[in-house]
Design an enzyme around this catalytic site. Structure first.
Site, short mmCIF file in Angstrom:
data_model
loop_
_atom_site.label_atom_id
_atom_site.label_comp_id
_atom_site.label_asym_id
_atom_site.label_seq_id
_atom_site.Cartn_x
_atom_site.Cartn_y
_atom_site.Cartn_z
N CYS A 52 0.97 -1.09 -0.04
CA CYS A 52 -0.07 0.01 0.07
C CYS A 52 0.75 1.25 0.00
O CYS A 52 1.68 1.49 0.84
CB CYS A 52 -1.15 0.00 1.05
SG CYS A 52 -1.66 1.45 1.57
N CYS A 65 0.30 3.44 3.00
CA CYS A 65 1.07 2.86 4.30
C CYS A 65 2.56 2.95 4.08
O CYS A 65 3.04 3.30 5.29
CB CYS A 65 0.78 1.30 4.24
SG CYS A 65 -0.79 0.85 4.32
N CYS A 83 -5.65 -31.19 31.50
CA CYS A 83 -7.15 -30.51 31.45
C CYS A 83 -7.05 -29.48 32.38
O CYS A 83 -7.49 -28.24 31.83
CB CYS A 83 -8.12 -31.39 31.60
SG CYS A 83 -8.12 -32.80 30.44
N CYS A 87 -7.66 -35.14 34.99
CA CYS A 87 -6.32 -34.66 34.12
C CYS A 87 -5.64 -33.73 34.53
O CYS A 87 -6.39 -32.47 34.17
CB CYS A 87 -7.21 -34.94 32.61
SG CYS A 87 -6.00 -34.31 31.26
#
Length: 443
Positions: A55, A58, A196, A193
């Site tokens: 761009c 930019c 977990c 677990c």
């Protein structure tokens, strides 16, 4: 993941994907992996530019953006996202043009659009004004702030009325997940677990973030596989935690990403971008349609279809359906898609070298380079796919748009969806003609 916008090379190229900022700059480079940690969980005020390396605006902004970042160092955070590479962030924050600048203040989930000038002084002034407002709000007791990432869910499953992790069971799974149009990431866990338990706070925080960023279109759920063994057995769960991705009408997919909040959010946003609607296929009715589409997108794909008298409505609709299919296929590229009838926009045809023959025709225009490429193969899904794929990897011949600018467009009425009709000719009045005279031979 594919780039947010297609990367072209050769004459159509818009530069290789290289960021505009480096580690030596005071601009923080942001991406899906660090955005949540650096920005959304931060108490700091952030000014963030969403840009594309190709761009021109930019590139022009980059020196002032760096200068502003240096001036604001230690006061306001200044960041940049290469939205060409990280489409998930660009699409989540509604970025449609470059550069787009947003201010992430008190409420990180609702950034404000920056409306100021592009000079370093204007950027700094806007940052300090926003900072002043933020401090004033805090003095007044307004906390705003980012999402409540500290919420914990008991047993790793996210049970509870205020939890963003949806508790899934044998009884509600099909109705809630399989029949849903939304995308689901589902964790199968066991309460005992250890992995977990480690995942639980990350999963909960990610669920909140994903809900906010996708407006509920991607959801996170959890199944206690020790209780709902039928679900675990159905999906072949053998270890914990197991995470699977569910999309309507498709077989579940194993989640292969990391286990941190940012990893989970990044994958969820990728899935969300997969489900964005295809771009609108527009008829070229006036100058604004062509200008806006070709200037707002890296490429605009234009088809010139045969005259309605040559194809009828059914033939035209078949061509339009091919275009819609390909727009869907290439929707992540965020290209513009247009069509017109042969002969309606002769200056456009001339500028693309179509020249009144060879319909249907298709061209891909890069209005920033004023270059175009023509479809050489068949106007079919296979032919167009090959054409666009070649462009995406920098192959295929290109030429300059005739005149070096977008051509003048005639204002026309939209197609009514019907078959064409031949123009009516005026009846010839023979009332004054003596037919007997026509039978006489002239001497």
């Amino acid at each position: 993941m594919r780039a947010f916008l297609g990367v072209l090379a050769c004459s159509l190229t818009v530069l290789s994907v290289h960021g505009l900022y480096s580690a030596s700059d005071d601009v923080v480079e942001l991406n899906p992996s660090n955005f949540n940690r650096e920005v959304l969980q931060s108490d700091s005020l952030w000014l963030i530019e969403f840009y594309a390396p190709w761009c021109g605006h930019c590139k022009s902004l980059a020196p002032d953006w760096k200068k502003a970042a240096t001036a604001l160092k230690g006061i306001v955070k200044v960041g940049a996202v290469d939205a060409d590479q990280h489409n998930s962030l660009g699409s989540q924050y509604g970025v449609r043009g470059f550069p787009t600048i947003k201010i992430f203040g008190a409420n990180k989930n609702k950034p404000e659009d920056y409306q100021g000038g592009r000079s370093s002084q204007a950027i700094v002034d806007a940052a300090l004004n926003s900072l002043r407002s933020l401090v004033k709000d805090r003095l007044g007791g307004k906390t705003g702030g980012s999402s409540d990432y500290g919420r914990q869910s008991g047993g790793g499953g996210g049970a509870g009325n205020k939890k963003d992790v949806v508790e899934l069971t044998d009884d509600n799974f099909d109705r809630t997940v399989l029949d849903s149009d939304d995308v689901w990431l589902v964790e199968f866990f066991a309460p005992w677990c250890g992995h977990c338990k480690n995942l639980e706070p990350e999963w909960t925080a990610a669920a909140t973030e994903v809900k906010d960023q996708t407006k509920g279109k991607v959801k996170l759920g959890a199944v206690d596989a020790t209780v709902h063994q039928g679900l675990a057995s159905r999906y072949g769960v053998r270890g914990f935690p197991t995470i699977k991705i569910f999309r309507k009408g498709e077989e579940p997919e194993d989640y292969q990403g990391g286990r941190t909040r940012s990893d989970i959010v990044a994958r969820a946003l990728d899935l969300f971008s997969d489900n964005i609607p295809p771009p609108e296929l527009q008829e070229i009715l006036n100058q604004d349609v062509l200008k806006k589409t070709c200037e707002d997108y890296q490429l605009c794909i234009i088809s010139v279809l045969p005259h309605i008298l040559d194809t009828g409505a059914s033939g035209r609709n078949s061509y339009l359906e091919v275009m819609r299919t390909m727009a869907e296929k290439y929707k992540k590229k965020m290209w513009g898609w247009l069509w017109t009838e042969a002969g309606a926009q002769m200056e456009l045809e001339s500028s693309l070298g179509i020249g009144g023959f060879g319909y249907p025709a298709m061209a891909a225009i890069n209005s920033r380079k004023m270059k175009f490429a023509l479809l050489k193969g068949s106007f079919s899904e296979t032919g167009i796919h090959e054409f666009l794929r070649e462009l995406s990897v920098g192959r295929g011949s290109t030429a300059s748009v005739g005149g070096g600018a977008l051509p003048k467009i005639n204002t026309v009425e939209p197609w009514d969806g019907k078959d064409g009709e031949l123009p009516m000719e005026d009846d010839i009045d023979l009332s004054d003609v003596d037919l007997d005279e026509l039978d006489r031979d002239e001497l």
